[in-house]
Design a protein around this motif. Sequence first.
Motif, mmCIF file in Angstrom:
data_model
loop_
_atom_site.group_PDB
_atom_site.id
_atom_site.type_symbol
_atom_site.label_atom_id
_atom_site.label_comp_id
_atom_site.label_asym_id
_atom_site.label_seq_id
_atom_site.Cartn_x
_atom_site.Cartn_y
_atom_site.Cartn_z
ATOM 1 N N PHE A 353 32.049 35.955 45.523
ATOM 2 C CA PHE A 353 31.844 35.845 46.691
ATOM 3 C C PHE A 353 30.967 37.323 47.922
ATOM 4 C CE2 PHE A 353 34.277 36.713 51.128
ATOM 5 C CZ PHE A 353 33.466 36.002 52.028
ATOM 6 N N ASP A 373 38.344 36.692 46.780
ATOM 7 C CA ASP A 373 38.059 35.384 47.122
ATOM 8 C C ASP A 373 37.542 35.412 48.547
ATOM 9 O OD1 ASP A 373 35.743 33.645 47.029
ATOM 10 O OD2 ASP A 373 36.759 32.489 45.113
ATOM 11 N N LYS A 390 44.013 34.119 39.041
ATOM 12 C CA LYS A 390 44.226 34.629 40.125
ATOM 13 C C LYS A 390 45.645 35.012 41.296
ATOM 14 C CE LYS A 390 44.557 29.502 42.450
ATOM 15 N NZ LYS A 390 43.588 28.186 43.326
#
Length: 526
Positions: A353, A373, A390
Amino acid sequence: MILIVPLSLAQGQGERQAAKKGNLPYKVAILPVTIHSPENLGYMQEGLLDILSSRVELEGRVKVLEKGPVKKALTQVQGEMDLENARKLGLMVGADFVVFGSLTKLGDSASLDLKVVEVKGEKPVSSVFVQAKKMEEIIARTDELARKIDEKILGYPLTPLPVEKPRESLKETAGIPAPPVGFQPVESRKVVGGGEFWQSQPFPFKIKGMAVGDLDGDGQNEVALIDEKNLWIYRWENKEFKLLRKFEGRKLERYLAVDVGDIDKDGKMEIFVTSLEDNRLSSFVVAFKDGAFRKVATGLDWYLRVVEWGEKGAVLLGQKKGYQVGFEWPVYEMGWDGKGYKDIRKADIPKVFSIYGFTPFFRDGKIGYLFIDSDFRLKLMDEKGKVVWKSGDDYGSDNQFQVKPLVAGPGTSLIDADDLAYVNVRVIPRGNEILLIKNISATGQFLKRSTSYQKGEVQVLTWTGAMFMVNWKSREIPGYLADFQFQDVDGEKGKELIVAVNLPREGFFSGQMGSALMVSRVEGIQ
């Protein structure tokens, strides 16, 4: 005889102590645990092995053997691991002690039971264990378990760990976090939190970012702070932070991030400030030249961030801003070409990102990439770009800026044009662990425009082989945690945890926003 016998006994005891001291450090082989569970917990074997190996080792006293040769020897041992086989394996790898055992999980409860076996000596076999209601608590208590193992090996008690409170009760009226294991009190003119942390004098501005490093080459670190449009350089002197230099920004400038690194290899770290001016990047670099801090590069059309990259050391990364998007791909490695700071090459990384909240992460002999992100979730990618993990929590930031300029006119509202992007919080790797700050909002990060953070905490996440688990977290700190570092600021041996906190307004009689640095001593950090 009354005089001679005690003297002989004393001499014998002294010789044994001397011989014992001469054998230090004790060599210890730690074996992968056996798993007893209906669930597939194979990933915990490698994770616990790495965690225990790092925790059990004590410089000069206990040396943990490399796991490669130990695993190879383990393949040559027939049958289940018992005392006889443990001693046999210990002789094969030249260990003084062997640690082996099992992890059992039934329902939500879990227990880790280990045995400490002396390979050649006469010490009886010792058992150490921890039990918990959740698997996460087993990881959190590995420091306690490692201390018990060391005590069995050394034969004397070590300084006991602080009693850890349950996670749900990690609140303190003083609002200052308890340090991780190994933190020591730091003297200060204002001690808070029972002496575990101290707080600097307040600063009359809101901190946007912080970086710490030796900026003038004298061997002592300085602290660079940025607010909305000023750069402040401080040094710790006489138990307070003394201002060395202030750089004032122009009217339309807005500072977003600050980092330090010796990118031009002159023995002094430069300060890299990412700045927006009238919706365009206009970053700059400050360095100590000819006896003073000076701007050595200005008007750089780059977001800038310095990250630690394994054998490469400190690497300066650059990223562009788009007109419609906050961060454009790709990311570049930057360098000094003798005249200025330029992009050298595209960074050999999968698409992330942004460079903020990003760090390389080395695990199991392979490189991965951690990044926060756009949804504020921490994610781990492998080198091919596949997200392999994640976080469930978000790691939000209030460091926001406008991507597109505000446009007022028929059919266009200010709200529609006000597209925001965020500078994510810093992530610092340390072996198989990462450190980062988590800010906490009552509304959550999904209300981006109105998110305000009332408190935050510092977290240590440990990689288990399949996931990151919270190994330690601080008590909640009132205010917004803007940035943090693990560096030496007081000139004494060892590093400190330094947290830049924007304090609640009610903490100042004027009602204006102020900030401070919360600092605690850290020992044993690499």
